[in-house]
Design an enzyme around this catalytic site. Structure first.
Site, mmCIF file in Angstrom:
data_model
loop_
_atom_site.group_PDB
_atom_site.id
_atom_site.type_symbol
_atom_site.label_atom_id
_atom_site.label_comp_id
_atom_site.label_asym_id
_atom_site.label_seq_id
_atom_site.Cartn_x
_atom_site.Cartn_y
_atom_site.Cartn_z
ATOM 1 N N TRP A 130 0.652 -1.274 0.032
ATOM 2 C CA TRP A 130 -0.077 0.077 -0.038
ATOM 3 C C TRP A 130 1.180 1.179 0.100
ATOM 4 O O TRP A 130 1.861 1.422 0.889
ATOM 5 C CB TRP A 130 -0.859 -0.179 1.078
ATOM 6 C CG TRP A 130 -1.777 1.065 1.625
ATOM 7 C CD1 TRP A 130 -2.355 1.723 0.597
ATOM 8 C CD2 TRP A 130 -2.201 1.770 2.652
ATOM 9 N NE1 TRP A 130 -3.428 2.624 1.180
ATOM 10 C CE2 TRP A 130 -2.952 2.790 2.513
ATOM 11 C CE3 TRP A 130 -1.475 1.716 3.977
ATOM 12 C CZ2 TRP A 130 -3.480 3.735 3.533
ATOM 13 C CZ3 TRP A 130 -1.912 2.629 4.873
ATOM 14 C CH2 TRP A 130 -3.125 3.407 4.713
ATOM 15 N N ASP A 211 -0.810 -5.708 9.643
ATOM 16 C CA ASP A 211 -1.707 -4.550 9.113
ATOM 17 C C ASP A 211 -3.108 -5.083 8.937
ATOM 18 O O ASP A 211 -3.048 -5.779 8.046
ATOM 19 C CB ASP A 211 -0.994 -3.788 8.187
ATOM 20 C CG ASP A 211 -1.803 -2.443 7.545
ATOM 21 O OD1 ASP A 211 -3.073 -2.334 8.319
ATOM 22 O OD2 ASP A 211 -1.584 -2.065 6.676
ATOM 23 N N LYS A 246 -12.862 0.424 6.898
ATOM 24 C CA LYS A 246 -13.451 -0.309 5.731
ATOM 25 C C LYS A 246 -14.931 -0.969 6.120
ATOM 26 O O LYS A 246 -15.785 -1.045 5.804
ATOM 27 C CB LYS A 246 -12.770 -1.379 4.980
ATOM 28 C CG LYS A 246 -11.356 -0.545 4.663
ATOM 29 C CD LYS A 246 -11.654 0.720 3.625
ATOM 30 C CE LYS A 246 -10.354 1.805 3.401
ATOM 31 N NZ LYS A 246 -9.279 1.371 2.860
HETATM 32 C C1 LIG Z 1 -3.426 -1.821 3.929
HETATM 33 C C2 LIG Z 1 -3.907 -0.670 4.555
HETATM 34 N N1 LIG Z 1 -3.683 -0.388 5.883
HETATM 35 C C3 LIG Z 1 -4.093 0.590 6.580
HETATM 36 C C4 LIG Z 1 -5.283 1.548 6.186
HETATM 37 C C5 LIG Z 1 -5.469 2.628 7.102
HETATM 38 O O1 LIG Z 1 -6.577 3.200 6.871
HETATM 39 P P1 LIG Z 1 -7.277 4.189 7.928
HETATM 40 O O2 LIG Z 1 -6.385 5.127 8.466
HETATM 41 O O3 LIG Z 1 -8.266 4.903 6.914
HETATM 42 O O4 LIG Z 1 -7.897 3.397 8.953
HETATM 43 C C6 LIG Z 1 -5.637 1.349 4.733
HETATM 44 C C7 LIG Z 1 -6.621 2.169 4.195
HETATM 45 O O5 LIG Z 1 -6.887 2.272 3.137
HETATM 46 C C8 LIG Z 1 -4.939 0.049 4.040
HETATM 47 O O6 LIG Z 1 -5.407 -0.210 2.798
#
Ligand SMILES: Cc1ncc(COP(=O)(O)O)c(C=O)c1O
Length: 401
Positions: A130, A211, A246
């Protein structure tokens, strides 16, 4: 002061979103932004969230501070959801969980904790990973390296390459692993691969950083954390960054948590003291509203059951679109070249085409995806799938990838 700084290039995803908004073509397709969409293209507020939010507002008597650790009942529920209520680390009082501003906040706090504990540690991240991992983890000053993970051309996990590379890591290094629904590839580790990875991490004295941003998006709330549970039961130390953006659709409310498992209760207490100090030094306290909603859903059996149903319907929608797109691509190309999409997990898959093909899909056909050819399957609808499949087929017909 500000004469010294020059303008940075815009963030790739935000730049893509701006281009999409500016595109006046009526059948434009957004496969870029990483949010869930329902069949109408909306990113919905879950019904259980609406009801819990009403409860939270009705019961709230103050807006006074909570604490750097956030809500205690939220943190306890997160541990139960992620590790399971009877996890050995919980029984031995070796697990600590603090609320964080989203998964991003949890990743950043985790990185600062690693930096405080072992400043020389390298964090090994998957290739590809990511796009926000490098900025989030790297800005703590930690060194990052990539391990082979997925080949976008063969569409296969590079598990042997992954183990080979991690076998050269130094004791105390950290391995960041996507717990499920790997972003961007949708390719996850199988149970026996988790076991081999754990064996290697034990032998090389590596620390896992998991993660977990899509619990419930692959199979269900329990199966999706099988890897997390195996790792945290088998190894003495681990970090887990959890996001509810999500699976509860709470994106903008910033709801997440960092769970740290330590070798002993006293080490866990020491770790917690550092985590709280890190939180204080970055944002002081996490935002409360979204975590209050989440905690209300986790604690109320009716709301929780409704959440599980709504989560299943988001998951089914994505799986349906995976199947549909695979079928239409098979028909449009006359080949099984894109069959891999069907079996992958979560919102994303890599189409496996070059940045030039991605550009052509955008410029000629108004189909938007990130330059690595990551597609958000939740951007596929029954009424655009034929168009998307035809355009991909036409841009790759001569074998161009
Ligand atoms: C792989 C991954 N880790 C962590 C996150 C963290 O998301 P957030 O900070 O919006 O909770 C995301 C969001 O797209 C993600 O795709």
């Amino acid at each position: 002061m500000f004469q010294q700084i020059s303008r940075l290039a815009p963030d790739a995803i935000l730049g893509l979103m701006a281009k999409f908004r500016a595109d006046s073509f009526s059948h434009k397709v957004d496969l870029g932004v990483g949010v869930f969409r329902d069949l109408t293209g909306n990113t919905p507020i879950l019904e259980c969230v609406r009801r819990a939010e009403r409860n939270v507002l009705a019961a709230q008597t103050t807006k006074s501070y909570v604490s750097a650790a956030g809500r205690e009942e939220f943190n306890t529920s997160v541990e139960e959801l992620v590790l399971g209520a009877t996890h050995v680390a919980r029984r031995e009082k070796r697990a600590r969980t603090v609320q964080a501003p989203g998964g991003c906040g949890a990743l950043r706090v985790g990185a600062e904790l690693i930096r405080a504990a072992t400043p020389s540690a390298t964090v090994h991240v998957s290739d590809p990973t990511w796009g926000n991992h490098a900025p989030l983890l790297g800005s703590s000053g930690l060194r990052l390296e990539r391990y082979p993970y997925y080949d976008p051309v063969t569409h296969e996990l590079q598990f042997d390459g992954m183990l080979e590379r991690l076998d050269q890591a130094s004791a105390g290094d950290v391995v960041l692993v996507h717990a499920c629904c790997h972003n961007p590839s949708g390719a996850d580790l199988a149970p026996d691969q988790w076991r081999s990875l754990i064996e290697l991490m034990r032998r090389r004295r590596l620390v896992p950083f998991l993660d977990l941003a899509y619990q419930g998006f692959a199979e269900d709330l329990t199966l999706d954390v099988a890897g997390v549970r195996l790792v945290t039961e088998s190894l003495p130390e681990a970090l887990v960054a959890t996001s509810y953006s999500k699976n509860l659709g709470l994106y903008r409310e910033r709801v997440g948590a960092l769970t740290v498992v330590s070798e002993s209760e006293s080490q866990a207490n020491a770790v917690l003291s550092h985590v709280l100090q890190i939180a204080r030094s970055i944002y002081s306290m996490p935002p409360d509203h979204g975590a209050a909603i989440a905690a209300c859903i986790f604690a109320d059996s009716t709301l929780r059951a409704d959440w599980i149903t709504e989560l299943a319907s988001m998951r089914t929608r994505i799986k349906d679109m995976r199947l549909l797109l695979t079928e239409r691509l098979r028909a449009a190309t006359g080949t099984p070249s894109f069959d891999f999409i069907q079996g992958q997990h979560g919102m994303f898959s890599l189409l496996g085409v070059s940045a030039q093909v991605v550009d052509r899909l955008r410029e000629r056909h108004h189909i938007y995806m990130t330059s690595d050819s990551r597609m958000n399957l939740a951007g596929i609808m029954p009424n655009n799938v034929d168009y998307v499949a035809e355009c991909i087929a036409s841009e790759t017909r001569d074998g161009t990838l």
